[in-house]
Design a protein around this motif. Sequence first.
Motif, PDB file in Angstrom:
ATOM      1  N   ILE A 281      -2.252   2.934  13.224  1.00 15.76           N
ATOM      2  CA  ILE A 281      -1.329   2.422  14.233  1.00 15.76           C
ATOM      3  C   ILE A 281      -0.627   3.608  14.892  1.00 15.76           C
ATOM      4  CG2 ILE A 281      -0.966   0.203  13.114  1.00 15.76           C
ATOM      5  CD1 ILE A 281       1.662   1.246  12.004  1.00 15.76           C
ATOM      6  N   ASP A 282      -0.023   3.349  16.039  1.00 11.83           N
ATOM      7  CA  ASP A 282       0.621   4.425  16.797  1.00 11.83           C
ATOM      8  C   ASP A 282       1.939   4.862  16.168  1.00 11.83           C
ATOM      9  OD1 ASP A 282      -1.343   4.566  18.717  1.00 11.83           O
ATOM     10  OD2 ASP A 282      -0.349   3.175  20.089  1.00 11.83           O
TER      11      ASP A 282
ATOM     12  N   LYS B 107      10.854   8.509   9.360  1.00 14.29           N
ATOM     13  CA  LYS B 107      10.261   7.858   8.192  1.00 14.29           C
ATOM     14  C   LYS B 107       9.143   6.894   8.605  1.00 14.29           C
ATOM     15  CE  LYS B 107      12.856   6.677   4.723  1.00 14.29           C
ATOM     16  NZ  LYS B 107      13.913   6.029   3.889  1.00 14.29           N
ATOM     17  N   TYR B 108       9.318   6.227   9.733  1.00 16.84           N
ATOM     18  CA  TYR B 108       8.279   5.345  10.260  1.00 16.84           C
ATOM     19  C   TYR B 108       7.001   6.150  10.504  1.00 16.84           C
ATOM     20  CZ  TYR B 108       5.998   1.932  13.385  1.00 16.84           C
ATOM     21  OH  TYR B 108       5.100   1.056  13.977  1.00 16.84           O
ATOM     22  N   ASN B 109       7.126   7.299  11.135  1.00  9.03           N
ATOM     23  CA  ASN B 109       5.956   8.111  11.468  1.00  9.03           C
ATOM     24  C   ASN B 109       5.287   8.694  10.229  1.00  9.03           C
ATOM     25  OD1 ASN B 109       6.226   7.568  14.177  1.00  9.03           O
ATOM     26  ND2 ASN B 109       7.338   9.456  14.648  1.00  9.03           N
ATOM     27  N   VAL B 110       6.073   9.040   9.225  1.00  8.89           N
ATOM     28  CA  VAL B 110       5.495   9.499   7.955  1.00  8.89           C
ATOM     29  C   VAL B 110       4.688   8.376   7.320  1.00  8.89           C
ATOM     30  CG1 VAL B 110       6.040  10.204   5.587  1.00  8.89           C
ATOM     31  CG2 VAL B 110       7.203  11.291   7.502  1.00  8.89           C
ATOM     32  N   ARG B 111       5.237   7.184   7.366  1.00  8.70           N
ATOM     33  CA  ARG B 111       4.546   6.022   6.806  1.00  8.70           C
ATOM     34  C   ARG B 111       3.239   5.750   7.551  1.00  8.70           C
ATOM     35  NH1 ARG B 111       3.964   3.229   2.158  1.00  8.70           N
ATOM     36  NH2 ARG B 111       3.609   1.007   2.522  1.00  8.70           N
ATOM     37  N   VAL B 112       3.238   5.928   8.860  1.00  8.98           N
ATOM     38  CA  VAL B 112       2.018   5.757   9.656  1.00  8.98           C
ATOM     39  C   VAL B 112       0.931   6.716   9.166  1.00  8.98           C
ATOM     40  CG1 VAL B 112       1.014   6.080  11.953  1.00  8.98           C
ATOM     41  CG2 VAL B 112       3.176   4.857  11.707  1.00  8.98           C
ATOM     42  N   ASP B 113       1.306   7.957   8.885  1.00 14.36           N
ATOM     43  CA  ASP B 113       0.342   8.933   8.370  1.00 14.36           C
ATOM     44  C   ASP B 113      -0.230   8.493   7.028  1.00 14.36           C
ATOM     45  OD1 ASP B 113       0.340  10.759  10.451  1.00 14.36           O
ATOM     46  OD2 ASP B 113       1.996  11.930   9.640  1.00 14.36           O
ATOM     47  N   ILE B 114       0.616   7.949   6.163  1.00 18.99           N
ATOM     48  CA  ILE B 114       0.168   7.514   4.846  1.00 18.99           C
ATOM     49  C   ILE B 114      -0.817   6.352   4.959  1.00 18.99           C
ATOM     50  CG2 ILE B 114       0.935   6.401   2.701  1.00 18.99           C
ATOM     51  CD1 ILE B 114       3.462   8.109   2.877  1.00 18.99           C
TER      52      ILE B 114
ATOM     53  N   GLY C  75       5.280  -4.413   8.767  1.00 14.04           N
ATOM     54  CA  GLY C  75       5.376  -4.019   7.366  1.00 14.04           C
ATOM     55  C   GLY C  75       5.959  -2.633   7.196  1.00 14.04           C
ATOM     56  N   THR C  76       5.633  -1.743   8.122  1.00 12.78           N
ATOM     57  CA  THR C  76       6.168  -0.384   8.072  1.00 12.78           C
ATOM     58  C   THR C  76       7.672  -0.388   8.284  1.00 12.78           C
ATOM     59  OG1 THR C  76       4.080   0.565   8.831  1.00 12.78           O
ATOM     60  CG2 THR C  76       6.050   1.894   9.157  1.00 12.78           C
ATOM     61  N   ILE C  77       8.143  -1.197   9.243  1.00 17.38           N
ATOM     62  CA  ILE C  77       9.589  -1.299   9.477  1.00 17.38           C
ATOM     63  C   ILE C  77      10.286  -1.800   8.214  1.00 17.38           C
ATOM     64  CG2 ILE C  77      11.383  -2.498  10.786  1.00 17.38           C
ATOM     65  CD1 ILE C  77       9.379  -2.629  13.127  1.00 17.38           C
TER      66      ILE C  77
ATOM     67  N   VAL D 240       0.846  -1.194   0.000  1.00 20.78           N
ATOM     68  CA  VAL D 240       0.000   0.000   0.000  1.00 20.78           C
ATOM     69  C   VAL D 240       0.882   1.245   0.000  1.00 20.78           C
ATOM     70  CG1 VAL D 240      -1.585   1.391   1.355  1.00 20.78           C
ATOM     71  CG2 VAL D 240      -1.982  -1.042   1.115  1.00 20.78           C
ATOM     72  N   GLY D 241       0.712   2.065  -1.012  1.00 21.25           N
ATOM     73  CA  GLY D 241       1.463   3.316  -1.046  1.00 21.25           C
ATOM     74  C   GLY D 241       2.840   3.202  -1.651  1.00 21.25           C
TER      75      GLY D 241
END
Length: 221
Positions: A85-86, A67-74, A162-164, A14-15
């Motif tokens: 997710i947090d 980058k993890y937090n940007v991905r969370v926003d996406i 998956g984000t990691i 995704v994304g």
Amino acid sequence: MKKALFLLLAVMLVGCSGEGTEKKKEEDVKKEDVVKKEPAEEKKVVPVKYEEVDPESKAAVEKFVEKYNVRVDILKQDAEEPIVIDKISEPITSELNKEENNTFSQILLETDFKKYKGHYKVEAKYNNDKKIIGYGISIEAMPENEVNEDADEWGEGLASAGTIAYVLGLNVDKLGDELGIADDENKATHTYTDPNTNYNVTFLIADSDLGKFGINFDLIK
């Protein structure tokens, strides 16, 4: 474990085609104030302050978190299937905990699932010189026989995993193939070298039927 595999791959894909959007978010992102959570339990022997970490490693970990937090926003803003997710709290202030193998671990995020029973923990790992040597995630959720076909009950933990993998630049197809091998051969653990990065990836799936599993991402020495 196949149900989890499919969801994990979906989360990472995704994304992936929206790389330009993510880069723009990295430029525009505004860091949110997040209340720091206390660790669930003390396992440290010798605490080390984050300020003592090797400067290059600090920069690498801070970039990883950003980058993890940007991905969370996406993931949260996805129009078709938003995933919430947090984020990891910024700035990083958590101490390093001494481990038995002469390394250190640092909890970056430890949180409960929002909708289902379970929790997960994201850690950075350092050697004795306080230099980053990898990352890891451990997940504890509902037993596999209680999980639906879409693995919704494991979703938040797998989304974090998956984000990691996405942030570290892992090869998605290879990740899926190797997890499939581990599942087909009923392995308790399975390690492979990612062809796109300088990481060894280890699946910890001995107790996946109980809803306990994890992934380690270790930098190759």
